[in-house]
Scaffold this active site. Structure first.
Site: not given
Length: 218
Positions: A37, A109
């Site tokens: 992320d 991610e």
């Protein structure tokens, strides 16, 4: 799928972990998702900063948000065909978890983090930035559309009308696959729309978008 990722792993177990959902057991991809992320936000922010030298902070922030939001990352996952390679538990398999935006976005991610851990930041940038080229190309140069909640509020404020209200109606699903159902309501003119999302924010944004679409037609 590996060809679409383009990165060749020296430690294939990292990719395997990145594609294993927590429902399939350990080691799963949640820790990789945490790192990924941050990496995705950095890579996209860096790309926008370089490409839009005259854009202000607000424009850059909105553009980044549009590129890294859950639905956008899920589209990246679909282009990479990650859903075909996800390792899911029986329950998630039956419920179509390999098609769910939240699971696909998390997988993107996690794969980004796996590439970084396997080969470093430069290799990660080289492999990952092309995934976001379609989204970058669709953005008007130096501009980014505001999110639906902001646009709805500005539409109402511009007409000196009360702000919209949001209500959480229901929370469904297991802890790892929550679905939130919310309502967005305006009093002047009176209107309400409901929407579901894998996060409260996503559901509110979709509900706001539906209300705004109806108001703009009137």
């Amino acid at each position: 799928m590996t060809d679409r990722i383009t990165h060749r792993f020296s430690k294939p177990e990292l990719l395997q972990q990145a594609l294993r959902h927590r429902s399939a057991g350990s080691p799963h991809n949640e820790r990789l998702e945490f790192l990924g992320d941050a990496l995705v936000n950095l890579l996209v922010a860096e790309a926008l900063h370089e490409r839009w030298p005259k854009a202000d902070e607000g424009t850059l922030t909105r553009a980044r948000a549009s590129l890294v939001r859950e639905s956008a990352l899920a589209e990246v996952a679909r282009r990479l065909r990650l859903g075909d390679r996800l390792e899911l538990g029986p329950g998630e398999m039956k419920s179509g978890g390999h098609r769910r935006d939240s699971i696909l976005a998390d997988a993107v991610e996690a794969v980004v983090a796996a590439i970084h851990l396997d080969a470093g930041f430069e290799a990660c940038r080289a492999a990952v930035l092309p995934w976001f080229e379609p989204g970058l190309a669709e953005l008007p140069t130096g501009k980014a559309e505001k999110d639906p909640k902001t646009r709805l509020q500005e539409w109402l404020q511009g007409r000196q009308l009360p702000r919209p209200a949001y209500r959480l109606l229901e929370t469904l699903g297991d802890d790892h696959a929550r679905v939130f159902r919310v309502a967005c309501e305006t009093t002047e003119p009176p209107h309400e729309e409901q929407a579901e999302g894998s996060s409260l924010r996503a559901a509110e944004q979709l509900a706001a978008e539906r209300v705004l679409a109806k108001l703009e037609k009137k």
